[in-house]
Design a protein around this motif. Structure first.
Motif, PDB file in Angstrom:
ATOM      1  N   GLN A 210       0.779  -1.218  -0.095  1.00 19.17           N
ATOM      2  CA  GLN A 210       0.183  -0.173  -0.054  1.00 19.17           C
ATOM      3  C   GLN A 210       0.822   1.216  -0.087  1.00 19.17           C
ATOM      4  OE1 GLN A 210      -2.590  -0.524   3.370  1.00 19.17           O
ATOM      5  NE2 GLN A 210      -4.402  -0.826   2.194  1.00 19.17           N
ATOM      6  N   THR A 211       0.384   2.326  -0.901  1.00 21.31           N
ATOM      7  CA  THR A 211       1.094   3.455  -0.708  1.00 21.31           C
ATOM      8  C   THR A 211       0.165   4.664  -0.040  1.00 21.31           C
ATOM      9  OG1 THR A 211       1.908   2.787  -2.679  1.00 21.31           O
ATOM     10  CG2 THR A 211       2.094   5.335  -2.144  1.00 21.31           C
ATOM     11  N   PHE A 212       1.080   5.430   1.020  1.00 24.19           N
ATOM     12  CA  PHE A 212       0.388   6.151   1.984  1.00 24.19           C
ATOM     13  C   PHE A 212       0.991   7.569   1.692  1.00 24.19           C
ATOM     14  CE2 PHE A 212      -0.040   2.498   4.145  1.00 24.19           C
ATOM     15  CZ  PHE A 212      -1.340   2.353   4.711  1.00 24.19           C
ATOM     16  N   SER A 213       0.397   8.600   1.667  1.00 25.96           N
ATOM     17  CA  SER A 213       0.776   9.966   1.545  1.00 25.96           C
ATOM     18  C   SER A 213       0.701  10.635   2.876  1.00 25.96           C
ATOM     19  CB  SER A 213      -0.209  10.511   0.508  1.00 25.96           C
ATOM     20  OG  SER A 213       0.433  12.107   0.519  1.00 25.96           O
ATOM     21  N   VAL A 214       1.884  11.141   3.485  1.00 28.25           N
ATOM     22  CA  VAL A 214       2.019  11.828   4.467  1.00 28.25           C
ATOM     23  C   VAL A 214       2.162  13.210   4.184  1.00 28.25           C
ATOM     24  CG1 VAL A 214       3.434  11.962   6.541  1.00 28.25           C
ATOM     25  CG2 VAL A 214       2.954   9.777   5.616  1.00 28.25           C
ATOM     26  N   THR A 215       1.468  14.129   4.814  1.00 28.55           N
ATOM     27  CA  THR A 215       1.555  15.639   4.920  1.00 28.55           C
ATOM     28  C   THR A 215       2.144  16.123   6.221  1.00 28.55           C
ATOM     29  OG1 THR A 215      -0.332  15.621   3.573  1.00 28.55           O
ATOM     30  CG2 THR A 215       0.326  17.658   4.189  1.00 28.55           C
ATOM     31  N   VAL A 216       3.273  16.777   6.114  1.00 26.05           N
ATOM     32  CA  VAL A 216       3.897  17.431   7.270  1.00 26.05           C
ATOM     33  C   VAL A 216       3.359  18.709   7.460  1.00 26.05           C
ATOM     34  CG1 VAL A 216       6.026  17.987   8.400  1.00 26.05           C
ATOM     35  CG2 VAL A 216       5.686  15.693   6.807  1.00 26.05           C
ATOM     36  N   ARG A 217       2.909  19.217   8.289  1.00 19.21           N
ATOM     37  CA  ARG A 217       2.488  20.491   8.746  1.00 19.21           C
ATOM     38  C   ARG A 217       3.526  21.167   9.783  1.00 19.21           C
ATOM     39  NH1 ARG A 217      -1.612  21.220   4.966  1.00 19.21           N
ATOM     40  NH2 ARG A 217      -3.170  19.779   5.386  1.00 19.21           N
ATOM     41  N   PHE A 218       3.713  22.275   9.464  1.00 17.02           N
ATOM     42  CA  PHE A 218       4.671  23.170  10.407  1.00 17.02           C
ATOM     43  C   PHE A 218       4.138  24.553  10.255  1.00 17.02           C
ATOM     44  CE2 PHE A 218       6.713  22.939   6.277  1.00 17.02           C
ATOM     45  CZ  PHE A 218       7.158  24.179   6.165  1.00 17.02           C
ATOM     46  N   GLY A 219       4.306  25.346  11.478  1.00 22.21           N
ATOM     47  CA  GLY A 219       3.898  26.606  11.617  1.00 22.21           C
ATOM     48  C   GLY A 219       4.889  27.530  10.684  1.00 22.21           C
ATOM     49  N   PRO A 220       4.237  28.777  10.526  1.00 26.08           N
ATOM     50  CA  PRO A 220       5.098  29.687   9.606  1.00 26.08           C
ATOM     51  C   PRO A 220       6.359  30.039  10.177  1.00 26.08           C
ATOM     52  CG  PRO A 220       2.740  30.470  10.446  1.00 26.08           C
ATOM     53  CD  PRO A 220       2.902  29.353  11.128  1.00 26.08           C
ATOM     54  N   THR A 221       7.259  30.344   9.259  1.00 26.84           N
ATOM     55  CA  THR A 221       8.608  30.830   9.791  1.00 26.84           C
ATOM     56  C   THR A 221       8.720  32.235   8.799  1.00 26.84           C
ATOM     57  OG1 THR A 221       9.558  29.689   7.947  1.00 26.84           O
ATOM     58  CG2 THR A 221       9.646  28.509   9.882  1.00 26.84           C
ATOM     59  N   VAL A 222       9.504  33.218   9.293  1.00 27.46           N
ATOM     60  CA  VAL A 222       9.582  34.036   8.535  1.00 27.46           C
ATOM     61  C   VAL A 222      11.056  34.765   9.111  1.00 27.46           C
ATOM     62  CG1 VAL A 222       9.028  36.925   8.516  1.00 27.46           C
ATOM     63  CG2 VAL A 222       7.384  35.164   9.451  1.00 27.46           C
ATOM     64  N   GLY A 223      11.625  35.366   7.639  1.00 26.93           N
ATOM     65  CA  GLY A 223      13.084  35.775   7.630  1.00 26.93           C
ATOM     66  C   GLY A 223      13.143  37.043   6.901  1.00 26.93           C
ATOM     67  N   VAL A 224      13.723  38.124   7.447  1.00 27.82           N
ATOM     68  CA  VAL A 224      13.939  39.337   6.953  1.00 27.82           C
ATOM     69  C   VAL A 224      15.511  39.678   6.532  1.00 27.82           C
ATOM     70  CG1 VAL A 224      13.831  41.831   7.282  1.00 27.82           C
ATOM     71  CG2 VAL A 224      11.966  40.303   8.271  1.00 27.82           C
ATOM     72  N   PRO A 225      15.994  39.638   5.521  1.00 29.64           N
ATOM     73  CA  PRO A 225      17.356  39.463   5.094  1.00 29.64           C
ATOM     74  C   PRO A 225      17.968  40.728   5.466  1.00 29.64           C
ATOM     75  CG  PRO A 225      15.937  39.290   3.140  1.00 29.64           C
ATOM     76  CD  PRO A 225      14.921  39.578   4.312  1.00 29.64           C
ATOM     77  N   HIS A 226      17.355  41.781   5.464  1.00 26.13           N
ATOM     78  CA  HIS A 226      18.164  43.203   5.935  1.00 26.13           C
ATOM     79  C   HIS A 226      17.524  43.537   7.041  1.00 26.13           C
ATOM     80  CE1 HIS A 226      20.445  42.814   2.204  1.00 26.13           C
ATOM     81  NE2 HIS A 226      19.288  42.712   1.603  1.00 26.13           N
ATOM     82  N   ARG A 227      17.841  43.507   8.348  1.00 28.84           N
ATOM     83  CA  ARG A 227      17.229  44.045   9.328  1.00 28.84           C
ATOM     84  C   ARG A 227      17.002  45.348   9.572  1.00 28.84           C
ATOM     85  NH1 ARG A 227      14.440  40.078  12.543  1.00 28.84           N
ATOM     86  NH2 ARG A 227      16.051  39.500  13.969  1.00 28.84           N
ATOM     87  N   THR A 228      17.963  46.210   8.924  1.00 25.68           N
ATOM     88  CA  THR A 228      17.916  47.767   9.001  1.00 25.68           C
ATOM     89  C   THR A 228      18.183  48.029   7.467  1.00 25.68           C
ATOM     90  OG1 THR A 228      19.183  48.018  11.050  1.00 25.68           O
ATOM     91  CG2 THR A 228      19.080  49.814   9.754  1.00 25.68           C
ATOM     92  N   VAL A 229      17.276  48.732   7.040  1.00 25.22           N
ATOM     93  CA  VAL A 229      17.328  49.275   5.484  1.00 25.22           C
ATOM     94  C   VAL A 229      17.315  50.812   5.770  1.00 25.22           C
ATOM     95  CG1 VAL A 229      15.834  49.472   3.583  1.00 25.22           C
ATOM     96  CG2 VAL A 229      15.751  47.508   4.910  1.00 25.22           C
ATOM     97  N   THR A 230      18.267  51.421   5.042  1.00 21.83           N
ATOM     98  CA  THR A 230      18.523  52.982   5.066  1.00 21.83           C
ATOM     99  C   THR A 230      17.958  53.380   3.650  1.00 21.83           C
ATOM    100  OG1 THR A 230      20.163  52.781   6.359  1.00 21.83           O
ATOM    101  CG2 THR A 230      20.009  54.751   5.209  1.00 21.83           C
ATOM    102  N   LEU A 231      17.052  54.318   3.567  1.00 15.48           N
ATOM    103  CA  LEU A 231      16.318  54.988   2.496  1.00 15.48           C
ATOM    104  C   LEU A 231      16.580  56.497   2.281  1.00 15.48           C
ATOM    105  CD1 LEU A 231      12.763  53.102   2.859  1.00 15.48           C
ATOM    106  CD2 LEU A 231      15.067  52.088   1.382  1.00 15.48           C
ATOM    107  N   LEU A 232      16.747  56.776   1.193  1.00 15.37           N
ATOM    108  CA  LEU A 232      17.034  58.195   0.748  1.00 15.37           C
ATOM    109  C   LEU A 232      15.465  58.992   0.783  1.00 15.37           C
ATOM    110  CD1 LEU A 232      19.182  60.366   0.068  1.00 15.37           C
ATOM    111  CD2 LEU A 232      18.508  59.820  -2.334  1.00 15.37           C
ATOM    112  N   GLU A 233      15.512  60.162   1.324  1.00 18.82           N
ATOM    113  CA  GLU A 233      14.471  60.886   1.552  1.00 18.82           C
ATOM    114  C   GLU A 233      13.702  61.235   0.332  1.00 18.82           C
ATOM    115  OE1 GLU A 233      12.463  64.522   4.174  1.00 18.82           O
ATOM    116  OE2 GLU A 233      14.848  64.851   3.301  1.00 18.82           O
ATOM    117  N   GLY A 234      12.649  61.040  -0.111  1.00 24.96           N
ATOM    118  CA  GLY A 234      11.974  61.233  -1.380  1.00 24.96           C
ATOM    119  C   GLY A 234      12.210  60.108  -2.379  1.00 24.96           C
TER     120      GLY A 234
END
Length: 126
Positions: free
Chosen positions: A5-29
Motif C-alpha cells: 500500500q502507498t500512503f501519502s504523508v503531509t507534514v504540517r509546520f507553523g509559519p517561519t519568517v526571515g528578513v534578510p536586511h534587518r536595517t534598511v536605509t532609504l533616501l528621503e524622497g
C-alpha cells in the motif's frame, strides 16, 4: 502473497519568517522596498504593519514605501499567519537618510580674508 500500500504523508509546520536586511536605509524622497521571506504548511498569509500601528500596509512579502519621508522611519513587522492561526513575525528597521538642501559648499569651507584698519594705539577688545 505480500500486500503493498502507498500512503501519502503531509507534514504540517507553523509559519517561519526571515528578513534578510534587518536595517534598511532609504533616501528621503525616494521609493523604498523591504523584503521578508515566509514559509509554512499550510502556506501562511503575510502582512506588513508598522510597529506603532495595527492596520496592515501590505499583504505580501514585499513592502513598498513610495515617496519616503522622515515619518517613514521606524520599525516594520512582517507577520506570517496560517489558517490554523499560528503566526510568527520579524522586524525590519527603516532609517531615512536626509541630504542637505541648497547649494553645497566645498568642504572644508575656507573663510575669506577680512581686512581691518585699526588706528595706531586703539584697542580691538575692551
Amino acid at each position: 502473497t505480500a500486500i503493498r500500500q502507498t500512503f501519502s504523508v503531509t507534514v504540517r509546520f507553523g509559519p517561519t519568517v526571515g528578513v534578510p536586511h534587518r536595517t534598511v536605509t532609504l533616501l528621503e524622497g525616494s521609493r523604498g522596498v523591504v523584503h521578508c521571506h515566509t514559509d509554512g504548511s499550510p502556506p501562511p498569509y503575510v502582512n506588513w504593519t508598522r510597529e506603532d500601528q495595527s492596520e496592515p500596509i501590505s499583504s505580501n512579502e514585499t513592502l513598498v514605501l513610495t515617496e519616503v519621508t522622515l515619518s517613514s522611519a521606524g520599525s516594520y513587522l512582517c507577520t506570517a499567519t496560517d489558517r490554523l492561526n499560528l503566526s510568527n513575525f520579524r522586524t525590519a528597521q527603516v532609517e531615512i537618510l536626509v541630504l542637505p538642501s541648497g547649494p553645497l559648499l566645498p568642504y572644508p569651507a575656507t573663510p575669506s580674508p577680512v581686512q581691518l584698519f585699526v588706528p595706531l594705539g586703539a584697542t580691538l577688545f575692551a
